[in-house]
Design an enzyme around this catalytic site. Sequence first.
Site, mmCIF file in Angstrom:
data_model
loop_
_atom_site.group_PDB
_atom_site.id
_atom_site.type_symbol
_atom_site.label_atom_id
_atom_site.label_comp_id
_atom_site.label_asym_id
_atom_site.label_seq_id
_atom_site.Cartn_x
_atom_site.Cartn_y
_atom_site.Cartn_z
ATOM 1 N N ASP A 135 -19.006 45.592 38.026
ATOM 2 C CA ASP A 135 -19.476 45.348 36.655
ATOM 3 C C ASP A 135 -21.088 45.995 36.515
ATOM 4 O O ASP A 135 -21.576 46.100 35.322
ATOM 5 C CB ASP A 135 -19.879 43.793 36.473
ATOM 6 C CG ASP A 135 -19.838 43.436 35.018
ATOM 7 O OD1 ASP A 135 -19.351 44.429 34.431
ATOM 8 O OD2 ASP A 135 -20.594 42.704 34.987
ATOM 9 N N CYS A 189 1.762 41.870 25.851
ATOM 10 C CA CYS A 189 1.357 41.137 24.568
ATOM 11 C C CYS A 189 2.452 40.623 23.674
ATOM 12 O O CYS A 189 2.559 39.744 23.039
ATOM 13 C CB CYS A 189 0.218 41.543 24.015
ATOM 14 S SG CYS A 189 -1.435 41.580 24.905
ATOM 15 N N CYS A 192 2.258 38.570 20.045
ATOM 16 C CA CYS A 192 1.474 37.376 20.097
ATOM 17 C C CYS A 192 0.131 37.738 19.503
ATOM 18 O O CYS A 192 -0.459 38.795 19.915
ATOM 19 C CB CYS A 192 1.408 37.093 21.592
ATOM 20 S SG CYS A 192 -0.060 35.753 21.709
ATOM 21 N N CYS A 199 -10.684 34.062 17.561
ATOM 22 C CA CYS A 199 -12.057 34.493 17.707
ATOM 23 C C CYS A 199 -12.706 33.773 16.419
ATOM 24 O O CYS A 199 -12.426 33.710 15.318
ATOM 25 C CB CYS A 199 -12.030 36.171 17.461
ATOM 26 S SG CYS A 199 -13.827 36.581 17.541
ATOM 27 N N CYS A 215 -19.145 39.498 18.586
ATOM 28 C CA CYS A 215 -18.616 38.992 19.644
ATOM 29 C C CYS A 215 -19.668 37.722 20.355
ATOM 30 O O CYS A 215 -20.730 38.065 20.512
ATOM 31 C CB CYS A 215 -18.327 39.560 20.779
ATOM 32 S SG CYS A 215 -17.709 38.654 22.377
ATOM 33 N N CYS A 249 -4.672 32.633 25.672
ATOM 34 C CA CYS A 249 -3.672 33.601 25.983
ATOM 35 C C CYS A 249 -2.617 32.846 26.674
ATOM 36 O O CYS A 249 -2.686 32.012 27.803
ATOM 37 C CB CYS A 249 -4.257 34.386 27.008
ATOM 38 S SG CYS A 249 -3.026 35.498 27.882
#
Length: 386
Positions: A135, A189, A192, A199, A215, A249
């Site tokens: 990261d 996915c 969906c 969000c 975001c 999810c």
Amino acid sequence: MEQDKPLPARIKAKAAELGFAACGVARADAAPRAAERLRQWLADGAHGEMIWMEARADQRVSPAGLWPEARSVIALGMSYAPASDPLALADVTGRGRISVYAQGADYHDVVKRALKALARWLVEEAGGDLKVFVDTAPVMEKPLAEAAGLGWQGKHTNLVSRDHGSWLFLGAIYTTLDLAPDAPGNDNCGSCDACQRACPTDAFPEPYRLDARRCISYLTIEHAGPIPHEFRAAIGNRIYGCDDCLAVCPWNKFAAAAHANRAFHPRAELTAPALADLLALDDAGFRQVFAGSPIKRIKRDRMVRNAAIAAGNSGDHRLVAPIAALLDDAAPVVRGAAAWALSRLDRARFEAERAARLGEESDPEVRAEWRDQAPSDARSRSTEVR
């Protein structure tokens, strides 16, 4: 005998021993479309203030851009699947919501420690040169993880695993070894769109594309200045990150908390911190509370700013006193957020404080907060997203 197994199989067995829930191998040139997508995302300005994304784009677009000698990528995932519903605190007055991944130990430290242990083992086992990443380097972990078969980048742009849902920390080892690659992940996915609908700030202009500037994770962690008015109400009581698109999810039903790395088990004080306590933090108090947590990197002012926004959304009159105390804070971003929060919690107190403070306030952004909320906050409310 273990030694008779192919090297990739032995790598996966060792990775599991070190706490990784997923491991796969890809060729270093296995994600060519990632470069095009990254460059378009940067050209659109969707990265906001994350200037490091643009500054090292040439290294980020492919492993060869960062290290030309790399031949294979070992992609690894460490589960942090939560034991409880990450959205359970949505309507709890006076409490802040911290993203699941940040409620325990700093994943940078935990994942890198395991990566280094795997790297040492690999060098002893097979030689070659290698580099480890988690990261903090210009590495596109998600496309590489998809190429290595760990899962696929979902419509929320994060990696989704059939076995671990949306709850994987990713790391990567670049190596000069030529390893047999795994089959890439397939997009499951389907039709969906739960993550898109979940969000709060409409940060997805289309599936598989995130506008970081909208975001909540970006706004509460990466964004340094005042949070734009249009997003403040939508932030609710989220004070560090946002789990909404991940938590809804459907593939999470296969992500068992029992398989999560124990290092990421939540600390009690970070599961539902009291906003009043956060508003009272000074630098020393912040460092003490968030020692060993990834939250420590945003530092005190940004956390108190976030807590002030959450307080303004709480409707909890008991927070008027700690908010008012921040009107004299040394950090302009905190003073501004406190002024906004006070306008939401106690209109009469706000008007009195405004009359006393506006003429003496030297920071233009804080002055704007006092002016923009007077005589009412109707203008800001009219632009707030759902």
